[in-house]
Design an enzyme around this catalytic site. Structure first.
Site, PDB file in Angstrom:
ATOM      1  CD  GLU A 170      -3.105  -1.020   2.119  1.00 41.89           C
ATOM      2  OE1 GLU A 170      -3.032  -0.145   2.994  1.00 41.89           O
ATOM      3  OE2 GLU A 170      -4.059  -1.802   2.026  1.00 41.89           O
ATOM      4  CD  GLU A 379      -3.784  -5.917   3.832  1.00 38.64           C
ATOM      5  OE1 GLU A 379      -4.648  -5.126   4.261  1.00 38.64           O
ATOM      6  OE2 GLU A 379      -2.557  -5.699   3.912  1.00 38.64           O
TER       7      GLU A 379
HETATM    8  C1  BG6 Z   1      -4.520  -2.206   5.171  1.00 39.77           C
HETATM    9  C2  BG6 Z   1      -3.183  -2.516   5.735  1.00 39.77           C
HETATM   10  O1  BG6 Z   1      -4.536  -0.842   4.899  1.00 39.77           O
HETATM   11  O2  BG6 Z   1      -5.658  -2.370   5.936  1.00 39.77           O
HETATM   12  C3  BG6 Z   1      -3.210  -3.330   7.011  1.00 39.77           C
HETATM   13  O3  BG6 Z   1      -2.315  -3.097   4.797  1.00 39.77           O
HETATM   14  C4  BG6 Z   1      -4.341  -2.823   7.874  1.00 39.77           C
HETATM   15  O4  BG6 Z   1      -1.958  -3.263   7.618  1.00 39.77           O
HETATM   16  C5  BG6 Z   1      -5.634  -3.097   7.139  1.00 39.77           C
HETATM   17  O5  BG6 Z   1      -4.383  -3.333   9.163  1.00 39.77           O
HETATM   18  C6  BG6 Z   1      -6.865  -2.735   7.911  1.00 39.77           C
HETATM   19  O6  BG6 Z   1      -6.811  -1.408   8.297  1.00 39.77           O
HETATM   20  P1  BG6 Z   1      -7.149  -0.955   9.761  1.00 39.77           P
HETATM   21  O7  BG6 Z   1      -6.937   0.504   9.783  1.00 39.77           O
HETATM   22  O8  BG6 Z   1      -8.559  -1.333  10.008  1.00 39.77           O
HETATM   23  O9  BG6 Z   1      -6.199  -1.714  10.632  1.00 39.77           O
END
Ligand code: BG6
Length: 479
Positions: A170, A379
Protein backbone atom coordinates in the site's frame (compact mmCIF):
# COMPACT_ATOMS: atom_id res chain seq x y z
CA UNK A 1 -24.02 -9.66 -16.27
CA UNK A 2 -25.89 -12.23 -14.26
CA UNK A 3 -24.36 -15.68 -14.38
CA UNK A 4 -26.49 -18.80 -14.30
CA UNK A 5 -23.53 -20.71 -13.00
CA UNK A 6 -20.19 -19.46 -11.69
CA UNK A 7 -16.93 -20.96 -12.94
CA UNK A 8 -15.07 -22.99 -10.30
CA UNK A 9 -12.02 -21.65 -8.47
CA UNK A 10 -8.79 -22.88 -10.08
CA UNK A 11 -7.38 -26.04 -8.44
CA UNK A 12 -4.19 -24.28 -7.36
CA UNK A 13 -6.05 -21.25 -5.95
CA UNK A 14 -4.21 -19.90 -2.92
CA UNK A 15 -6.67 -19.81 -0.04
CA UNK A 16 -4.75 -17.58 2.28
CA UNK A 17 -4.61 -15.14 5.14
CA UNK A 18 -2.30 -12.24 5.85
CA UNK A 19 -0.55 -10.19 8.53
CA UNK A 20 2.22 -7.59 8.89
CA UNK A 21 5.28 -7.65 11.14
CA UNK A 22 4.50 -4.61 13.26
CA UNK A 23 0.93 -5.68 13.82
CA UNK A 24 1.66 -9.21 15.06
CA UNK A 25 5.24 -9.76 16.11
CA UNK A 26 5.87 -7.72 19.25
CA UNK A 27 9.43 -8.30 20.58
CA UNK A 28 10.06 -4.77 19.39
CA UNK A 29 13.58 -4.55 20.81
CA UNK A 30 14.65 -8.19 20.97
CA UNK A 31 17.45 -10.13 19.30
CA UNK A 32 19.12 -7.06 17.86
CA UNK A 33 16.06 -5.49 16.23
CA UNK A 34 16.43 -1.76 15.53
CA UNK A 35 13.83 0.97 16.02
CA UNK A 36 11.35 1.65 13.22
CA UNK A 37 9.42 4.84 12.50
CA UNK A 38 6.34 3.14 13.94
CA UNK A 39 8.15 2.30 17.19
CA UNK A 40 8.79 6.02 17.47
CA UNK A 41 5.46 7.35 16.23
CA UNK A 42 3.24 5.33 18.58
CA UNK A 43 5.02 6.91 21.53
CA UNK A 44 3.79 10.39 20.61
CA UNK A 45 0.69 11.02 22.75
CA UNK A 46 -2.60 11.04 20.85
CA UNK A 47 -1.39 9.35 17.67
CA UNK A 48 -3.01 5.93 18.16
CA UNK A 49 -6.23 4.74 19.79
CA UNK A 50 -5.66 4.80 23.56
CA UNK A 51 -1.91 4.97 22.93
CA UNK A 52 -1.71 1.36 21.71
CA UNK A 53 1.58 0.14 20.30
CA UNK A 54 3.23 -2.94 18.87
CA UNK A 55 5.70 -3.57 21.72
CA UNK A 56 3.99 -6.89 22.33
CA UNK A 57 1.30 -6.82 19.61
CA UNK A 58 0.02 -10.43 19.63
CA UNK A 59 3.46 -11.86 20.44
CA UNK A 60 3.74 -13.78 17.19
CA UNK A 61 7.54 -13.52 17.41
CA UNK A 62 7.46 -15.97 20.31
CA UNK A 63 4.32 -17.86 19.34
CA UNK A 64 4.75 -18.32 15.60
CA UNK A 65 4.77 -22.13 15.91
CA UNK A 66 1.46 -22.08 17.72
CA UNK A 67 0.03 -19.72 15.07
CA UNK A 68 1.28 -21.86 12.20
CA UNK A 69 -0.23 -24.93 13.90
CA UNK A 70 -3.62 -23.17 13.74
CA UNK A 71 -3.04 -22.44 10.04
CA UNK A 72 -2.22 -26.10 9.45
CA UNK A 73 -5.31 -27.22 11.32
CA UNK A 74 -7.38 -24.92 9.12
CA UNK A 75 -5.79 -26.28 5.95
CA UNK A 76 -4.64 -22.80 4.90
CA UNK A 77 -2.85 -22.87 1.53
CA UNK A 78 -0.93 -19.59 1.81
CA UNK A 79 0.20 -17.19 4.51
CA UNK A 80 1.25 -13.65 3.70
CA UNK A 81 3.56 -12.09 6.28
CA UNK A 82 5.95 -9.14 6.19
CA UNK A 83 9.57 -8.80 7.20
CA UNK A 84 10.57 -6.11 9.67
CA UNK A 85 13.43 -4.31 7.92
CA UNK A 86 14.85 -3.42 11.36
CA UNK A 87 15.27 -7.09 12.29
CA UNK A 88 17.48 -7.66 9.22
CA UNK A 89 19.31 -4.30 9.26
CA UNK A 90 18.78 -2.61 12.65
CA UNK A 91 19.95 0.67 11.14
CA UNK A 92 18.49 0.09 7.71
CA UNK A 93 21.81 -0.83 6.11
CA UNK A 94 25.26 -2.15 6.97
CA UNK A 95 25.73 -5.40 8.89
CA UNK A 96 23.05 -8.05 8.63
CA UNK A 97 21.55 -9.15 11.95
CA UNK A 98 21.66 -12.94 11.69
CA UNK A 99 19.03 -13.41 14.40
CA UNK A 100 16.57 -11.49 12.28
CA UNK A 101 17.17 -13.76 9.30
CA UNK A 102 16.87 -16.77 11.61
CA UNK A 103 13.40 -15.76 12.74
CA UNK A 104 12.01 -15.55 9.22
CA UNK A 105 13.86 -18.67 8.11
CA UNK A 106 12.23 -20.56 10.98
CA UNK A 107 8.81 -19.14 10.14
CA UNK A 108 9.18 -20.02 6.45
CA UNK A 109 10.37 -23.54 7.24
CA UNK A 110 7.50 -24.05 9.63
CA UNK A 111 5.03 -22.97 6.95
CA UNK A 112 6.56 -25.20 4.33
CA UNK A 113 6.58 -28.15 6.73
CA UNK A 114 2.80 -27.73 6.84
CA UNK A 115 2.45 -27.24 3.06
CA UNK A 116 1.53 -23.58 3.43
CA UNK A 117 2.84 -21.35 0.63
CA UNK A 118 4.76 -18.42 2.14
CA UNK A 119 3.99 -15.01 0.59
CA UNK A 120 6.61 -12.55 1.76
CA UNK A 121 5.98 -8.80 1.90
CA UNK A 122 9.24 -6.89 1.84
CA UNK A 123 7.92 -3.62 3.21
CA UNK A 124 4.81 -3.10 5.29
CA UNK A 125 5.49 0.42 6.59
CA UNK A 126 8.04 -0.11 9.40
CA UNK A 127 10.92 1.90 7.95
CA UNK A 128 14.13 1.92 10.03
CA UNK A 129 14.17 5.10 12.11
CA UNK A 130 17.89 5.41 11.38
CA UNK A 131 17.15 6.04 7.69
CA UNK A 132 14.45 8.58 8.55
CA UNK A 133 16.96 10.40 10.77
CA UNK A 134 19.86 10.20 8.35
CA UNK A 135 18.22 11.40 5.14
CA UNK A 136 14.48 11.65 5.69
CA UNK A 137 13.72 8.06 4.61
CA UNK A 138 11.51 8.09 1.51
CA UNK A 139 12.17 11.84 1.10
CA UNK A 140 15.59 11.14 -0.40
CA UNK A 141 16.65 9.17 -3.45
CA UNK A 142 19.15 7.44 -1.15
CA UNK A 143 16.32 5.18 -0.06
CA UNK A 144 16.37 3.48 -3.48
CA UNK A 145 19.80 1.95 -2.92
CA UNK A 146 19.09 0.93 0.66
CA UNK A 147 15.76 -0.62 -0.25
CA UNK A 148 17.44 -2.48 -3.09
CA UNK A 149 20.12 -3.91 -0.78
CA UNK A 150 17.56 -4.89 1.81
CA UNK A 151 15.39 -6.59 -0.84
CA UNK A 152 18.33 -8.45 -2.37
CA UNK A 153 19.31 -9.70 1.08
CA UNK A 154 15.85 -11.19 1.46
CA UNK A 155 15.83 -12.65 -2.07
CA UNK A 156 19.17 -14.37 -1.41
CA UNK A 157 18.16 -15.63 2.02
CA UNK A 158 14.63 -16.86 1.31
CA UNK A 159 14.25 -17.02 -2.49
CA UNK A 160 14.99 -20.76 -2.58
CA UNK A 161 11.74 -21.41 -0.68
CA UNK A 162 9.62 -18.28 -1.10
CA UNK A 163 8.17 -17.96 -4.61
CA UNK A 164 5.53 -15.27 -4.04
CA UNK A 165 6.68 -11.81 -3.02
CA UNK A 166 4.95 -8.51 -2.37
CA UNK A 167 7.30 -5.55 -2.85
CA UNK A 168 5.64 -2.53 -1.19
CA UNK A 169 2.43 -2.79 0.80
CA UNK A 170 0.00 0.00 0.00
CA UNK A 171 2.40 2.62 -1.23
CA UNK A 172 -0.64 4.83 -1.82
CA UNK A 173 -1.52 4.67 1.88
CA UNK A 174 1.89 5.00 3.52
CA UNK A 175 2.81 7.97 1.35
CA UNK A 176 -0.56 9.72 1.67
CA UNK A 177 -1.00 9.15 5.40
CA UNK A 178 2.68 9.84 6.05
CA UNK A 179 2.95 13.04 4.00
CA UNK A 180 -0.50 14.39 3.16
CA UNK A 181 -2.75 13.76 6.17
CA UNK A 182 -0.03 13.21 8.81
CA UNK A 183 -1.94 10.30 10.34
CA UNK A 184 1.05 7.96 9.91
CA UNK A 185 4.76 8.55 10.51
CA UNK A 186 6.59 10.75 9.86
CA UNK A 187 3.42 12.84 10.38
CA UNK A 188 4.04 15.46 7.70
CA UNK A 189 1.51 17.53 5.71
CA UNK A 190 3.17 18.68 2.53
CA UNK A 191 1.61 17.97 -0.85
CA UNK A 192 4.75 18.59 -2.84
CA UNK A 193 6.77 16.27 -0.64
CA UNK A 194 4.03 13.67 -0.80
CA UNK A 195 4.34 13.39 -4.58
CA UNK A 196 8.13 13.41 -4.38
CA UNK A 197 8.27 10.70 -1.72
CA UNK A 198 5.89 8.67 -3.82
CA UNK A 199 8.13 8.99 -6.86
CA UNK A 200 11.06 7.63 -4.85
CA UNK A 201 8.93 4.74 -3.67
CA UNK A 202 8.01 4.01 -7.31
CA UNK A 203 11.69 3.89 -8.23
CA UNK A 204 12.58 1.70 -5.24
CA UNK A 205 9.76 -0.66 -6.14
CA UNK A 206 10.88 -0.94 -9.76
CA UNK A 207 14.55 -1.44 -8.87
CA UNK A 208 13.69 -4.21 -6.40
CA UNK A 209 11.54 -5.98 -8.98
CA UNK A 210 14.32 -5.80 -11.54
CA UNK A 211 16.79 -7.31 -9.04
CA UNK A 212 14.29 -10.02 -8.17
CA UNK A 213 14.56 -11.46 -11.68
CA UNK A 214 18.26 -12.21 -11.07
CA UNK A 215 17.87 -13.91 -7.72
CA UNK A 216 14.47 -15.61 -7.88
CA UNK A 217 13.94 -16.26 -11.60
CA UNK A 218 11.19 -18.78 -10.94
CA UNK A 219 9.33 -16.49 -8.50
CA UNK A 220 6.53 -13.98 -8.85
CA UNK A 221 6.49 -10.46 -7.45
CA UNK A 222 4.10 -7.53 -7.35
CA UNK A 223 3.13 -4.54 -5.20
CA UNK A 224 0.01 -4.62 -2.99
CA UNK A 225 -2.19 -1.68 -3.76
CA UNK A 226 -4.96 -0.34 -1.51
CA UNK A 227 -7.61 -0.34 -4.18
CA UNK A 228 -10.84 1.52 -3.65
CA UNK A 229 -12.76 1.61 -6.93
CA UNK A 230 -14.46 4.97 -7.46
CA UNK A 231 -18.21 5.46 -8.01
CA UNK A 232 -19.97 8.65 -9.13
CA UNK A 233 -22.58 9.91 -6.65
CA UNK A 234 -25.10 10.70 -9.41
CA UNK A 235 -25.37 10.74 -13.18
CA UNK A 236 -24.80 14.52 -13.23
CA UNK A 237 -21.86 15.12 -15.58
CA UNK A 238 -20.01 17.12 -12.89
CA UNK A 239 -20.17 14.11 -10.57
CA UNK A 240 -19.03 11.77 -13.34
CA UNK A 241 -16.07 14.08 -13.89
CA UNK A 242 -15.36 14.06 -10.14
CA UNK A 243 -15.39 10.25 -10.19
CA UNK A 244 -13.03 10.19 -13.20
CA UNK A 245 -10.72 12.63 -11.42
CA UNK A 246 -10.73 10.41 -8.35
CA UNK A 247 -10.14 7.23 -10.30
CA UNK A 248 -7.11 8.82 -11.92
CA UNK A 249 -5.68 10.60 -8.88
CA UNK A 250 -6.32 7.87 -6.31
CA UNK A 251 -5.82 4.71 -8.39
CA UNK A 252 -4.24 5.11 -11.82
CA UNK A 253 -1.63 7.49 -10.41
CA UNK A 254 0.00 4.41 -8.87
CA UNK A 255 -1.17 1.52 -10.99
CA UNK A 256 -0.20 3.07 -14.36
CA UNK A 257 3.33 3.56 -13.03
CA UNK A 258 3.61 0.00 -11.76
CA UNK A 259 2.42 -1.55 -14.99
CA UNK A 260 3.27 0.95 -17.74
CA UNK A 261 6.00 3.04 -16.14
CA UNK A 262 4.18 6.34 -16.67
CA UNK A 263 1.98 8.80 -14.82
CA UNK A 264 -1.52 9.57 -16.11
CA UNK A 265 -1.56 12.77 -18.16
CA UNK A 266 -4.40 14.90 -16.78
CA UNK A 267 -3.23 14.41 -13.21
CA UNK A 268 0.39 15.11 -14.12
CA UNK A 269 -0.61 18.38 -15.80
CA UNK A 270 -2.80 19.32 -12.84
CA UNK A 271 0.09 18.78 -10.41
CA UNK A 272 2.44 20.75 -12.63
CA UNK A 273 0.02 23.68 -12.69
CA UNK A 274 -0.08 23.52 -8.89
CA UNK A 275 3.72 23.31 -8.72
CA UNK A 276 3.65 20.02 -6.83
CA UNK A 277 4.51 17.45 -9.54
CA UNK A 278 7.43 15.24 -8.54
CA UNK A 279 10.92 16.12 -9.70
CA UNK A 280 11.96 13.44 -12.14
CA UNK A 281 15.56 12.75 -13.17
CA UNK A 282 16.74 11.58 -16.53
CA UNK A 283 16.40 7.83 -16.85
CA UNK A 284 13.70 7.52 -14.19
CA UNK A 285 11.01 6.42 -16.61
CA UNK A 286 13.29 3.77 -18.10
CA UNK A 287 13.82 2.41 -14.57
CA UNK A 288 10.09 2.41 -13.93
CA UNK A 289 9.39 0.53 -17.14
CA UNK A 290 11.92 -2.14 -16.20
CA UNK A 291 10.10 -2.89 -12.97
CA UNK A 292 6.92 -4.36 -14.35
CA UNK A 293 5.32 -6.72 -11.81
CA UNK A 294 4.12 -10.29 -12.47
CA UNK A 295 0.83 -9.70 -10.74
CA UNK A 296 -1.13 -6.99 -8.97
CA UNK A 297 -1.64 -7.45 -5.26
CA UNK A 298 -5.01 -5.96 -4.39
CA UNK A 299 -5.99 -4.96 -0.88
CA UNK A 300 -9.71 -4.38 -1.15
CA UNK A 301 -11.92 -3.17 1.67
CA UNK A 302 -14.42 -0.81 0.09
CA UNK A 303 -15.48 1.39 -2.80
CA UNK A 304 -15.59 5.19 -2.48
CA UNK A 305 -18.30 7.41 -3.93
CA UNK A 306 -17.47 10.88 -5.22
CA UNK A 307 -19.18 14.10 -6.15
CA UNK A 308 -18.15 17.53 -7.34
CA UNK A 309 -16.00 19.55 -4.93
CA UNK A 310 -15.91 23.35 -5.40
CA UNK A 311 -12.59 25.22 -5.41
CA UNK A 312 -13.14 26.24 -1.79
CA UNK A 313 -14.45 22.79 -0.86
CA UNK A 314 -13.31 20.14 1.62
CA UNK A 315 -9.68 19.01 1.89
CA UNK A 316 -8.04 15.79 3.09
CA UNK A 317 -8.34 17.00 6.69
CA UNK A 318 -11.71 15.40 7.54
CA UNK A 319 -11.99 13.50 10.81
CA UNK A 320 -10.98 9.85 10.65
CA UNK A 321 -12.99 7.32 12.67
CA UNK A 322 -10.52 5.33 14.79
CA UNK A 323 -12.85 4.84 17.75
CA UNK A 324 -15.43 2.48 16.28
CA UNK A 325 -18.22 5.02 16.88
CA UNK A 326 -20.30 4.70 13.74
CA UNK A 327 -21.05 7.91 11.89
CA UNK A 328 -18.02 9.89 13.10
CA UNK A 329 -15.98 9.80 9.87
CA UNK A 330 -16.04 13.00 7.81
CA UNK A 331 -15.89 13.46 4.05
CA UNK A 332 -12.58 14.39 2.48
CA UNK A 333 -11.60 15.68 -0.93
CA UNK A 334 -9.38 17.72 -3.17
CA UNK A 335 -10.85 21.17 -3.91
CA UNK A 336 -11.77 21.52 -7.56
CA UNK A 337 -11.44 17.77 -8.23
CA UNK A 338 -13.67 15.60 -6.05
CA UNK A 339 -15.06 14.97 -2.59
CA UNK A 340 -16.25 11.78 -0.98
CA UNK A 341 -19.90 11.30 -0.12
CA UNK A 342 -21.75 8.55 1.75
CA UNK A 343 -23.24 5.88 -0.50
CA UNK A 344 -26.69 5.28 0.96
CA UNK A 345 -26.98 2.00 -0.92
CA UNK A 346 -24.29 0.40 1.21
CA UNK A 347 -24.12 -0.80 4.81
CA UNK A 348 -21.19 0.46 6.82
CA UNK A 349 -19.05 -1.07 9.59
CA UNK A 350 -18.68 0.55 13.00
CA UNK A 351 -15.53 2.22 11.67
CA UNK A 352 -17.55 3.69 8.76
CA UNK A 353 -16.06 1.46 6.07
CA UNK A 354 -18.54 0.60 3.29
CA UNK A 355 -19.42 -3.04 2.81
CA UNK A 356 -19.54 -3.63 -0.94
CA UNK A 357 -18.74 -7.11 -2.27
CA UNK A 358 -20.00 -6.23 -5.74
CA UNK A 359 -17.47 -3.38 -5.79
CA UNK A 360 -14.74 -6.00 -5.63
CA UNK A 361 -15.99 -7.67 -8.80
CA UNK A 362 -16.27 -4.29 -10.49
CA UNK A 363 -12.75 -3.38 -9.44
CA UNK A 364 -11.25 -6.70 -10.53
CA UNK A 365 -12.77 -6.28 -13.98
CA UNK A 366 -11.51 -2.71 -14.28
CA UNK A 367 -7.99 -3.83 -13.34
CA UNK A 368 -8.06 -6.70 -15.80
CA UNK A 369 -9.23 -4.49 -18.63
CA UNK A 370 -6.70 -1.75 -17.97
CA UNK A 371 -3.65 -3.77 -16.92
CA UNK A 372 -4.15 -7.38 -18.00
CA UNK A 373 -2.13 -8.86 -15.14
CA UNK A 374 -3.08 -11.77 -12.87
CA UNK A 375 -4.40 -10.64 -9.50
CA UNK A 376 -3.69 -11.76 -5.97
CA UNK A 377 -6.11 -10.41 -3.41
CA UNK A 378 -3.52 -9.75 -0.78
CA UNK A 379 -6.02 -8.39 1.77
CA UNK A 380 -9.76 -8.40 2.28
CA UNK A 381 -11.59 -8.72 5.57
CA UNK A 382 -13.82 -7.20 8.19
CA UNK A 383 -12.64 -5.21 11.21
CA UNK A 384 -15.30 -5.44 13.90
CA UNK A 385 -15.89 -5.84 17.61
CA UNK A 386 -15.97 -9.52 18.63
CA UNK A 387 -17.54 -10.92 21.78
CA UNK A 388 -16.34 -13.97 23.66
CA UNK A 389 -19.42 -15.79 24.99
CA UNK A 390 -19.51 -17.39 28.42
CA UNK A 391 -18.90 -20.80 26.89
CA UNK A 392 -15.82 -19.43 25.10
CA UNK A 393 -17.32 -19.35 21.60
CA UNK A 394 -16.99 -16.34 19.31
CA UNK A 395 -19.88 -16.21 16.89
CA UNK A 396 -18.65 -13.87 14.19
CA UNK A 397 -21.39 -14.55 11.65
CA UNK A 398 -21.01 -10.97 10.34
CA UNK A 399 -17.42 -11.82 9.34
CA UNK A 400 -18.50 -15.05 7.67
CA UNK A 401 -21.12 -13.09 5.70
CA UNK A 402 -18.54 -10.51 4.71
CA UNK A 403 -15.97 -13.04 3.50
CA UNK A 404 -18.55 -15.26 1.81
CA UNK A 405 -20.05 -12.44 -0.23
CA UNK A 406 -16.62 -11.14 -1.20
CA UNK A 407 -15.51 -14.61 -2.25
CA UNK A 408 -18.65 -14.94 -4.33
CA UNK A 409 -17.68 -11.68 -6.00
CA UNK A 410 -14.22 -13.10 -6.69
CA UNK A 411 -15.85 -16.16 -8.23
CA UNK A 412 -18.05 -13.90 -10.35
CA UNK A 413 -14.93 -12.09 -11.49
CA UNK A 414 -13.27 -15.40 -12.37
CA UNK A 415 -16.36 -16.24 -14.40
CA UNK A 416 -16.02 -12.84 -16.09
CA UNK A 417 -12.49 -13.83 -17.14
CA UNK A 418 -10.31 -12.30 -14.42
CA UNK A 419 -7.15 -14.32 -13.73
CA UNK A 420 -6.97 -14.86 -9.97
CA UNK A 421 -3.97 -16.29 -8.12
CA UNK A 422 -5.49 -16.36 -4.65
CA UNK A 423 -7.25 -14.59 -1.84
CA UNK A 424 -5.72 -13.63 1.51
CA UNK A 425 -8.08 -12.73 4.30
CA UNK A 426 -6.94 -9.93 6.53
CA UNK A 427 -6.10 -11.35 8.99
CA UNK A 428 -5.25 -14.81 10.33
CA UNK A 429 -5.05 -13.97 14.03
CA UNK A 430 -6.37 -10.79 15.56
CA UNK A 431 -3.69 -8.13 15.52
CA UNK A 432 -2.91 -4.51 16.24
CA UNK A 433 -4.75 -2.14 13.94
CA UNK A 434 -2.28 0.72 13.35
CA UNK A 435 -4.49 3.57 14.53
CA UNK A 436 -7.47 1.68 15.95
CA UNK A 437 -5.98 -0.43 18.71
CA UNK A 438 -6.91 -4.06 19.38
CA UNK A 439 -10.69 -3.68 19.57
CA UNK A 440 -11.04 -3.55 15.79
CA UNK A 441 -10.59 -7.26 15.16
CA UNK A 442 -10.04 -9.01 11.85
CA UNK A 443 -8.84 -12.54 12.66
CA UNK A 444 -10.12 -16.09 12.35
CA UNK A 445 -8.30 -16.64 15.62
CA UNK A 446 -9.18 -14.41 18.54
CA UNK A 447 -6.26 -13.17 20.62
CA UNK A 448 -6.86 -12.09 24.18
CA UNK A 449 -5.11 -8.75 23.86
CA UNK A 450 -6.67 -5.37 24.64
CA UNK A 451 -5.89 -1.67 24.83
CA UNK A 452 -5.50 -1.52 28.58
CA UNK A 453 -3.94 -3.81 31.17
CA UNK A 454 -1.97 -7.01 30.84
CA UNK A 455 -3.55 -9.91 29.01
CA UNK A 456 -2.62 -13.53 28.53
CA UNK A 457 -2.65 -13.43 24.70
CA UNK A 458 -4.32 -16.82 24.48
CA UNK A 459 -5.65 -17.86 21.09
CA UNK A 460 -9.27 -18.98 20.53
CA UNK A 461 -10.82 -20.11 17.27
CA UNK A 462 -13.78 -18.06 16.10
CA UNK A 463 -16.74 -19.51 14.22
CA UNK A 464 -15.27 -18.09 11.01
CA UNK A 465 -12.22 -20.33 11.51
CA UNK A 466 -14.29 -23.47 11.04
CA UNK A 467 -16.24 -21.91 8.20
CA UNK A 468 -13.14 -20.96 6.17
CA UNK A 469 -11.63 -24.41 6.84
CA UNK A 470 -14.68 -25.95 5.22
CA UNK A 471 -14.53 -23.58 2.24
CA UNK A 472 -10.86 -24.41 1.66
CA UNK A 473 -11.53 -28.15 1.92
CA UNK A 474 -14.11 -27.81 -0.84
CA UNK A 475 -12.07 -25.40 -2.96
CA UNK A 476 -14.90 -22.88 -2.67
CA UNK A 477 -17.56 -25.08 -4.28
CA UNK A 478 -19.76 -24.71 -1.18
CA UNK A 479 -19.77 -20.91 -0.93
C1 BG6 B 1 -4.52 -2.21 5.17
C2 BG6 B 1 -3.18 -2.52 5.74
O1 BG6 B 1 -4.54 -0.84 4.90
O2 BG6 B 1 -5.66 -2.37 5.94
C3 BG6 B 1 -3.21 -3.33 7.01
O3 BG6 B 1 -2.31 -3.10 4.80
C4 BG6 B 1 -4.34 -2.82 7.87
O4 BG6 B 1 -1.96 -3.26 7.62
C5 BG6 B 1 -5.63 -3.10 7.14
O5 BG6 B 1 -4.38 -3.33 9.16
C6 BG6 B 1 -6.86 -2.73 7.91
O6 BG6 B 1 -6.81 -1.41 8.30
P1 BG6 B 1 -7.15 -0.95 9.76
O7 BG6 B 1 -6.94 0.50 9.78
O8 BG6 B 1 -8.56 -1.33 10.01
O9 BG6 B 1 -6.20 -1.71 10.63
Amino acid sequence: MLHEKRSPFPNNFLWGAASAAYQVEGAWDEDGKGVSIWDTFVRIPGKTFKGTNGNVAVDHYHRYKEDVAFMAEMGLKAYRFSVAWTRIFPNGKGEVNQKGLDFYNNLINELIKHKIEPICTIYHWDLPQALQDEYGGWESREIIEDFKNYSVTLFKAFGDRVKYWVSLNEQNIFTRLGYQTALHPPGVKDDRLFYQVNHHANLANAVAIKEFRKYVPDGKIGPSFAYSPAYPATSKPEDILAYENAEELTNHWWLDVYVHGKYPKATWDYLERKGIAPKVEEGDFAILREGKPDFLGVNYYQTTTYEKNPLDGVTMDGHFNNTGKKGTAEDIGVPGLFKTVANENLERTNWDWNIDPQGLRIGLRRLTNRYGLPILISENGLGEYDKVEEDGTINDDYRIDYIRTHLQAVQDAITDGVEMIGYCVWSFTDLLSWLNGFQKRYGFVYVNQHEEGEHDLRRMKKKSFYWYKDIIENNGSNL
